[in-house]
Design a protein around this motif. Structure first.
Motif, PDB file in Angstrom:
ATOM      1  N   GLY A  15     -14.053  13.246  -4.487  1.00 34.81           N
ATOM      2  CA  GLY A  15     -13.072  12.263  -4.551  1.00 34.81           C
ATOM      3  C   GLY A  15     -13.537  10.706  -4.334  1.00 34.81           C
ATOM      4  N   ILE A  16     -12.622   9.774  -4.395  1.00 34.49           N
ATOM      5  CA  ILE A  16     -13.056   8.446  -4.118  1.00 34.49           C
ATOM      6  C   ILE A  16     -12.916   8.185  -2.698  1.00 34.49           C
ATOM      7  N   PHE A  17     -11.810   8.668  -1.879  1.00 33.24           N
ATOM      8  CA  PHE A  17     -11.714   8.466  -0.551  1.00 33.24           C
ATOM      9  C   PHE A  17     -12.308   9.898   0.406  1.00 33.24           C
ATOM     10  N   ASP A  18     -12.729   9.601   1.728  1.00 35.59           N
ATOM     11  CA  ASP A  18     -13.162  10.593   2.268  1.00 35.59           C
ATOM     12  C   ASP A  18     -12.370  11.663   2.726  1.00 35.59           C
ATOM     13  N   SER A  19     -11.329  11.355   3.582  1.00 31.46           N
ATOM     14  CA  SER A  19     -10.639  12.681   3.850  1.00 31.46           C
ATOM     15  C   SER A  19      -8.983  12.585   3.593  1.00 31.46           C
ATOM     16  N   ALA A  20      -8.528  11.107   3.341  1.00 27.85           N
ATOM     17  CA  ALA A  20      -7.257  10.808   3.380  1.00 27.85           C
ATOM     18  C   ALA A  20      -6.965   9.503   2.686  1.00 27.85           C
ATOM     19  N   TYR A  21      -5.865   9.648   1.952  1.00 27.73           N
ATOM     20  CA  TYR A  21      -5.386   8.510   1.158  1.00 27.73           C
ATOM     21  C   TYR A  21      -4.145   8.239   2.055  1.00 27.73           C
ATOM     22  N   HIS A  22      -4.363   7.352   3.235  1.00 29.97           N
ATOM     23  CA  HIS A  22      -3.693   7.522   4.493  1.00 29.97           C
ATOM     24  C   HIS A  22      -2.827   6.040   4.394  1.00 29.97           C
ATOM     25  N   ILE A  23      -2.886   5.311   3.186  1.00 28.25           N
ATOM     26  CA  ILE A  23      -2.047   4.150   3.045  1.00 28.25           C
ATOM     27  C   ILE A  23      -0.554   4.148   3.178  1.00 28.25           C
ATOM     28  N   LYS A  24       0.230   3.391   3.778  1.00 24.32           N
ATOM     29  CA  LYS A  24       1.542   3.175   3.445  1.00 24.32           C
ATOM     30  C   LYS A  24       2.051   1.830   3.193  1.00 24.32           C
ATOM     31  N   VAL A  25       2.195   1.507   1.907  1.00 26.11           N
ATOM     32  CA  VAL A  25       2.534   0.180   1.166  1.00 26.11           C
ATOM     33  C   VAL A  25       3.314   0.395  -0.040  1.00 26.11           C
ATOM     34  N   ALA A  26       4.367  -0.521  -0.056  1.00 23.95           N
ATOM     35  CA  ALA A  26       5.055  -0.417  -1.406  1.00 23.95           C
ATOM     36  C   ALA A  26       5.137  -2.128  -1.589  1.00 23.95           C
ATOM     37  N   VAL A  27       5.104  -2.213  -3.050  1.00 19.22           N
ATOM     38  CA  VAL A  27       5.191  -3.610  -3.520  1.00 19.22           C
ATOM     39  C   VAL A  27       6.251  -3.664  -4.346  1.00 19.22           C
ATOM     40  N   ARG A  28       7.270  -4.815  -4.152  1.00 20.50           N
ATOM     41  CA  ARG A  28       8.263  -4.681  -4.998  1.00 20.50           C
ATOM     42  C   ARG A  28       8.414  -6.143  -5.829  1.00 20.50           C
ATOM     43  N   ASP A  29       8.494  -5.907  -7.184  1.00 23.63           N
ATOM     44  CA  ASP A  29       8.585  -6.881  -8.148  1.00 23.63           C
ATOM     45  C   ASP A  29       7.436  -7.819  -8.024  1.00 23.63           C
ATOM     46  N   SER A  30       6.246  -7.409  -7.714  1.00 25.66           N
ATOM     47  CA  SER A  30       4.986  -8.176  -7.555  1.00 25.66           C
ATOM     48  C   SER A  30       5.348  -9.363  -6.600  1.00 25.66           C
ATOM     49  N   ARG A  31       6.412  -9.373  -5.852  1.00 27.48           N
ATOM     50  CA  ARG A  31       6.611 -10.476  -4.861  1.00 27.48           C
ATOM     51  C   ARG A  31       6.999 -10.302  -3.549  1.00 27.48           C
ATOM     52  N   SER A  32       7.274  -8.875  -3.207  1.00 25.58           N
ATOM     53  CA  SER A  32       7.594  -8.755  -1.874  1.00 25.58           C
ATOM     54  C   SER A  32       6.725  -7.523  -1.497  1.00 25.58           C
ATOM     55  N   LEU A  33       6.435  -7.324  -0.034  1.00 23.98           N
ATOM     56  CA  LEU A  33       5.454  -6.400   0.265  1.00 23.98           C
ATOM     57  C   LEU A  33       6.255  -5.586   1.435  1.00 23.98           C
ATOM     58  N   TRP A  34       6.232  -4.217   1.646  1.00 32.17           N
ATOM     59  CA  TRP A  34       6.575  -3.362   2.643  1.00 32.17           C
ATOM     60  C   TRP A  34       5.332  -2.668   3.123  1.00 32.17           C
ATOM     61  N   LEU A  35       4.769  -2.727   4.265  1.00 32.86           N
ATOM     62  CA  LEU A  35       3.730  -2.032   5.004  1.00 32.86           C
ATOM     63  C   LEU A  35       4.001  -1.420   6.303  1.00 32.86           C
ATOM     64  N   SER A  36       3.374  -0.192   6.600  1.00 38.84           N
ATOM     65  CA  SER A  36       3.910   0.434   7.914  1.00 38.84           C
ATOM     66  C   SER A  36       2.821   1.200   8.285  1.00 38.84           C
ATOM     67  N   SER A  37       3.014   1.584   9.556  1.00 42.74           N
ATOM     68  CA  SER A  37       2.106   2.803  10.036  1.00 42.74           C
ATOM     69  C   SER A  37       2.716   4.205   9.844  1.00 42.74           C
ATOM     70  N   GLY A  38       3.888   4.410   9.107  1.00 44.36           N
ATOM     71  CA  GLY A  38       4.493   5.651   8.796  1.00 44.36           C
ATOM     72  C   GLY A  38       4.738   5.902   7.308  1.00 44.36           C
ATOM     73  N   SER A  39       4.365   7.099   7.006  1.00 45.60           N
ATOM     74  CA  SER A  39       4.788   7.536   5.817  1.00 45.60           C
ATOM     75  C   SER A  39       6.207   7.932   5.533  1.00 45.60           C
ATOM     76  N   TRP A  40       6.585   8.256   4.157  1.00 45.60           N
ATOM     77  CA  TRP A  40       8.040   8.375   3.727  1.00 45.60           C
ATOM     78  C   TRP A  40       8.384   9.760   3.952  1.00 45.60           C
ATOM     79  N   GLN A  41       8.234  10.246   5.133  1.00 54.06           N
ATOM     80  CA  GLN A  41       8.890  11.603   5.486  1.00 54.06           C
ATOM     81  C   GLN A  41      10.058  11.280   6.791  1.00 54.06           C
TER      82      GLN A  41
END
Length: 411
Positions: A108-134
């Protein structure tokens, strides 16, 4: 991924204090599109929130997700599997849903994890976190209004979250999510690996934290100029965070799920060396990391062997944040674990805020956790855990219980 200053609205907050109440408002405000890059996604209330947020016929959602997250037990007993989440969104959005499984592993492209937690709304707002959506990371609770029993902070993970209304930053991360989508579609999807079990002593999961009623922190909200440096791996974590730590003059407060001083590869050692140098120079350098039961003895021992003052290390049962506060003037928030892969090769995202007010919010949170958990207490009588390889015996020996490794790690 360069440092920049811009006018923006911000919501600086923490979990479980106000994670879902703020995320739910973020999702409800969607008018055109969501672009999501996520490690694990199965909390039913978030699935429902996402579908409701893009319910219109023209609204779209793009999702890159690492498949295979463990659910079905503990705080995630009612969570969907990642595949079930994808099916539910696809059924609701049909052709308006653009999905690709993250490209991870040897081919694959990434080593062991796609570990990112980011959401972009309407290309204008950003949510970023240490935690997944569980549910373990973003529980459906609002303890600022009414706490649960047992208390939310004793059940769920400590997380740090950020919401920014900044078209510049939102578009920056949206472009990376779109590129990950495109590249993942072009890469053959590897099967999800079998979930390893760990046999752990039945008494190892004892509560490490004070039984007093928890304090919850009200979000810091505002709108003004912010000085922000976005960070993405495998792009620029070490080259950005190394001088960030080296610039410290008084203190470095470090709170992370991981603090690996045993297996040090690549340039990860430069980060550890910089943190150690600041402690040896007499700065206030303190470390909080997640408890992994009997492994805590080895983690602290390895840190001591590396040179760290173990009297300045504390262990938090549900620590899942990945934050650093320097001199009370700047704070790093994001998803990067302090491991060789986490700082170098996996897909992760963080932000450094060069802002005293934001740094003070997280400093106060760190100090609260530091005092609440108290000095590390290691039970020397407990035997070590046993990692079980897939296909091996799954019945634990007497005195042990079987726990999926991802549950032990709080993922």
């Amino acid at each position: 991924m360069t440092r920049r200053s811009a006018q923006m609205r911000f919501v600086i907050h923490s979990g479980p204090d106000s994670g879902w109440p703020q995320l739910s408002k973020f999702l409800k405000a969607t008018r055109k599109s969501l672009a999501v890059a996520m490690y694990e996604f199965g909390a039913p209330h978030i699935v429902d929130g996402v579908i409701a947020g893009v319910k219109g016929a023209k609204e779209t959602i793009g999702l890159v997700l690492q498949l295979g997250g463990h659910v079905g037990s503990g705080t995630k007993k009612d969570d969907y599997t990642d595949a079930e989440t994808v099916d539910r969104i696809r059924e609701a959005k049909k052709s308006k849903f653009d999905f690709a499984a993250a490209s991870v592993g040897k081919s694959g492209i990434f080593d062991s994890a796609y570990h990112i937690k980011v959401a972009v709304r309407d290309s204008r707002s950003l949510w970023l976190s240490s935690g997944s959506w569980q549910t373990s990371n973003q529980p459906n609770v609002d303890p600022l209004t009414e706490d649960s029993t047992p208390a939310a902070l004793r059940q769920f993970n400590r997380e740090w979250h950020v919401i920014l209304d900044s078209a510049e930053l939102a578009e920056l991360f949206a472009k990376h999510i779109e590129r990950d989508l495109k590249e993942a579609r072009e890469t053959e999807e590897a099967p999800a690996p079998a979930e390893p079990l760990v046999f752990v002593p039945a008494g190892m999961l004892a509560d490490l934290e004070a039984a007093a009623k928890p304090r919850y922190f009200t979000p810091l909200e505002g709108r003004r100029m912010l000085d922000v440096h976005p960070i993405l791996t495998p792009d620029n974590y070490i080259e950005t965070v190394l001088p960030f730590i080296q610039a410290a003059r008084r203190s470095v407060l470090f709170q992370n799920q991981s603090f690996n001083t045993k297996t040090v590869g690549g340039d990860y050692g430069k980060l550890l060396d910089a943190l150690l140098a600041k402690q040896q120079d007499g700065l206030d350098v303190r470390v909080i990391f997640r408890s992994f039961g009997p492994d805590d003895r080895d983690t602290i021992s390895f840190a001591k062997d590396y040179g760290f003052d173990t009297g300045r290390i504390r262990i938090q049962k549900n620590c899942h944040t990945k934050g650093i506060i320097v001199d009370g003037e700047a704070a790093l928030v994001g998803s990067h674990n302090w491991t060789t892969a986490g700082t170098g090769f996996n897909r992760d995202a963080s932000l450094i805020f060069y802002d005293r007010e934001i740094a003070e919010f997280y400093r106060a949170l760190f100090e609260y956790d530091w005092e609440r958990i108290g000095p590390a207490r290691i039970d020397e009588t407990l035997p070590p855990p046993i990692l079980v390889s897939p296909g091996e015996e799954t019945v634990p020996p007497p005195g042990y219980v079987a726990v999926p490794r991802s549950v032990l790690l709080g993922r």
